[in-house]
Design an enzyme around this catalytic site. Structure first.
Site, PDB file in Angstrom:
ATOM      1  N   CYS A   2       2.147   2.227 -13.491  1.00 18.66           N
ATOM      2  CA  CYS A   2       2.089   2.464 -14.921  1.00 18.66           C
ATOM      3  C   CYS A   2       3.208   3.429 -15.288  1.00 18.66           C
ATOM      4  CB  CYS A   2       0.728   3.042 -15.302  1.00 18.66           C
ATOM      5  SG  CYS A   2      -0.672   2.085 -14.673  1.00 18.66           S
ATOM      6  N   ARG A  50      -0.528   1.341 -19.312  1.00 17.96           N
ATOM      7  CA  ARG A  50      -1.205   0.824 -18.125  1.00 17.96           C
ATOM      8  C   ARG A  50      -0.796  -0.599 -17.779  1.00 17.96           C
ATOM      9  NH1 ARG A  50      -7.653  -0.557 -17.222  1.00 17.96           N
ATOM     10  NH2 ARG A  50      -7.510  -0.772 -14.943  1.00 17.96           N
ATOM     11  N   ASN A  76       0.734   7.538 -12.202  1.00 14.28           N
ATOM     12  CA  ASN A  76       1.535   6.340 -11.973  1.00 14.28           C
ATOM     13  C   ASN A  76       1.633   6.117 -10.476  1.00 14.28           C
ATOM     14  OD1 ASN A  76       3.530   4.327 -11.891  1.00 14.28           O
ATOM     15  ND2 ASN A  76       5.180   5.813 -12.083  1.00 14.28           N
ATOM     16  N   ASP A 101      -8.357   3.618  -8.154  1.00 10.64           N
ATOM     17  CA  ASP A 101      -7.828   4.671  -7.295  1.00 10.64           C
ATOM     18  C   ASP A 101      -7.479   5.933  -8.079  1.00 10.64           C
ATOM     19  OD1 ASP A 101      -5.804   3.161  -8.524  1.00 10.64           O
ATOM     20  OD2 ASP A 101      -4.325   3.711  -7.025  1.00 10.64           O
ATOM     21  N   VAL A 285      16.797 -14.045  -4.077  1.00 10.05           N
ATOM     22  CA  VAL A 285      17.879 -14.187  -5.043  1.00 10.05           C
ATOM     23  C   VAL A 285      19.208 -14.190  -4.306  1.00 10.05           C
ATOM     24  CG1 VAL A 285      18.180 -11.717  -5.476  1.00 10.05           C
ATOM     25  CG2 VAL A 285      18.750 -13.346  -7.276  1.00 10.05           C
TER      26      VAL A 285
END
Length: 616
Positions: A2, A50, A76, A101, A285
């Site tokens: 987040c 969030r 975060n 968590d 990629v």
């Protein structure tokens, strides 16, 4: 995964603070598009965005409170051992309202204070406002996987903090000012290497550190550091230990209530993680029209087929990269010219269309000894048989000679590792950096002053350990992990790094040097362990990284012209002697020299400056 913003001591009322924090949150909506939350009182304001990963219910939203609402959290990251900690805290009498968590951090803080940091296993940056103590507790994870910035460079002496600097721009009290001292070292390192960012007075909280902010005062302390202490053991012993520890870490890292995939290149690190994870999908990629060294997607596709995993790949063009460079630098917050940021941006974009979480192989090189520059070339090994005192004299004499491959070899051969090693990204020689800069930008700290204080902490270790330790402190958080976070979060994608687990790190610091870098291989012990689940060709493949064909692109007229226009601009003339920049550019364009990295590093800075100081 987040993002959060906050400020304290602003002298504004609750309503004013809530309004400002909402505007700041809007700048980081990409970090958390699922929901947002605000807390504000007469002293402090928190804003949170969030991205739902674990416990998708609304009770898991933030800001989050303890039982009596005396503590407020914004967080975060991910705590991988949260279930064990949750059980432990419940036994001690704590009441949980969610299964996320996040909640173990706030109850853990209640129970253990700052010592909760020693119990966490994961990636994190968080802030806890403790109303009873009238103090703000900020912390960042062991390795610096998650970013955390702060500043007191404000008009009203308020304190601002958050996951991204761009959110500070919407705080009316913030003083936006370029840090002139950051430019010179950036030209050498290719990333923002100082604690103080390119924004004057804005700092990064160091990895493994926490801060207490109380009544305008800041106290910062270290709570963790890498401690390399070799423990004798056979290769077979460490192969078994690596297999067990890395597998356990992957098991922790795959816990999620949303879809999980993995990045996959042709190298051993991401391949090992993928083979252990066995996700439904992998993502790769490469660059269009550049098969081989600039395009490993076929290797990733081959391994995915062998593992019976669905592979998704994207081929990127030069136009893609130049067109989106301003966007990429916007998400970076600070100029960062590591070319691998380009493919990583498109890789995250691709993965985000299919999953919300990806696992990746970052960190293996730094902790297990994977970079080529950790080894010594066969020629240098022969030269080092000459006594150091003699090589020292030759080195000092060679410094006065014109720079070329031979003189550079002789200079390095008579130096200690502390004198020449700065990590992977040595772009501008310090002398060349001074030559292109205007006087106002020449006063930044020297390369030696930046690296010396880090080398001093491992002065009694062998050269390999010194190199690894420096990379762990500078290159990894300042470049590797920063771009990993910013490029993934630009697409609302959580990226997890199982090698950067504190238990994996604890094991890696015990492995003897000759089992980290062997005469036949870098990451020697790790590669041997990976063979349990990977074909030999993948376990043994040399490291390539994310090579980008920038030297070829800059010899195409359209991109040469684009860069030339930037180098001739009034913007460039503020900082550089542009005639010297144009000489580099023309020599490269004509094929006489390869100055691609010099050119790109300057160009990226100018693109970044235009975005943050002229457009925002």
């Amino acid at each position: 995964m987040c993002g959060f913003v906050g400020f304290a001591n602003s002298q504004l009322n609750k309503e004013q603070q809530a309004s400002i924090i909402q505007t700041m949150m809007d700048m980081i909506v990409h970090r958390g598009p699922d929901s947002g939350g605000v807390y504000a009182d007469d002293y402090i304001a928190f804003g949170f965005r969030r991205l739902k990963i674990i416990d998708l219910s609304e009770v898991a939203s933030q800001p989050m409170f303890n039982e009596d609402a005396s503590c407020v959290l914004v967080f975060n990251g991910e705590i991988y051992n949260y279930q064990e900690l949750r059980d432990e805290l419940i036994q001690k009498g704590h009441n949980f309202t969610s299964h996320t968590d996040s909640e173990v951090i706030i109850h853990g803080y209640e129970e253990y204070g700052v010592d909760i940091l020693q119990k966490l296993r994961g990636m994190f940056a968080f802030a806890i406002w403790d109303e009873k103590k009238e103090s703000l507790f900020l912390a960042r994870d062991f390795f610096g996987i998650k970013p955390l910035y702060y500043t007191q460079n404000t008009k009203d002496n308020s304190f601002i903090f958050g996951s991204e600097i761009k959110s500070f721009l919407k705080q009316p009290a913030f003083v936006k000012e370029l840090n002139k001292d950051a430019l010179k070292p950036y030209l050498t390192f290719q990333y923002s290497v100082l604690d103080e960012t390119f924004f004057k007075g804005v700092y990064k909280l160091k990895p493994g550190h926490y801060m207490i902010y109380k009544k305008g005062n800041v106290e910062i302390n270290s709570y963790w550091d890498a401690n390399f202490s070799e423990v004798h053991g056979t290769l077979e012993h460490y192969i078994e230990k690596i297999r067990k520890t890395v597998n356990e870490s992957v098991e922790y890292h795959k816990v999620s209530d949303v879809k999980v995939g993995s990045y996959l290149s042709g190298g051993v690190d991401s391949s090992y993680i993928t083979a252990l994870l066995k996700p439904n999908k992998t993502f790769s990629v490469g660059f269009k029209d550049y098969d081989g060294v600039f395009n490993e997607t076929n290797l990733a596709e081959d391994l995915s087929m062998q593992l019976q995993i669905e592979n998704h790949k994207k081929l990127v063009t030069a136009e893609d990269c130049f067109d989106l460079l301003p966007t990429i630098q916007y998400h970076m917050d600070e100029p960062q010219s590591n070319l691998s940021s380009l493919p990583l941006y498109f890789l995250a974009e691709l993965a985000s269309k299919h999953v919300t979480v990806v696992l990746s192989g970052e960190g293996a090189d730094e902790i297990f000894g994977g970079y080529d520059w950790y080894d010594t070339t066969p020629t240098m090994k022969k030269y080092e048989k000459i006594p150091f005192a003699a090589r020292r004299v030759v080195s000092l004499v060679s410094k006065k000679l014109p720079r070329n491959r031979i003189s550079s070899f002789l200079v390095k051969g008579g130096q200690r590792v502390e004198e020449h090693f700065i990590g992977h990204a040595k772009i501008f020689d310090e002398t060349d950096a001074l030559n292109v800069l205007k006087d106002a930008y020449k006063n930044g700290p020297s390369v030696q002053s930046i690296t010396r204080k880090i080398f001093d902490r491992v002065h009694n270790k062998d050269d390999l350990t010194k190199k690894q330790y420096l990379d762990l402190k500078l290159w990894m958080p300042g470049d590797i992990l920063l771009k990993a976070d910013k490029m993934s979060m630009a697409h609302s994608l959580e990226m997890r790094v199982p090698f950067l687990d504190k238990m994996v790190m604890a094991l890696a610091t015990q492995i003897p040097s000759n089992l980290r870098v062997h005469s036949s291989s870098t990451k020697y012990a790790l590669r041997a362990a990976a063979k349990e689940v990977l074909p030999d060709e993948w376990a043994n493949r040399p490291k390539v990284g994310f090579p980008v064909p920038i030297r070829h692109w800059l010899r195409e007229e359209r991109f040469y012209t684009l860069v030339k226009d930037m180098f001739q601009s009034d913007r460039a003339k503020q900082f550089f002697h542009t005639d010297k920049l144009l000489n580099y550019l023309d020599a490269h364009y004509s094929g006489k020299e390869n100055h691609a990295r010099y050119i790109w590093t300057v160009y990226v800075f100018l693109v970044w400056y235009k975005k943050f100081f002229e457009e925002l």
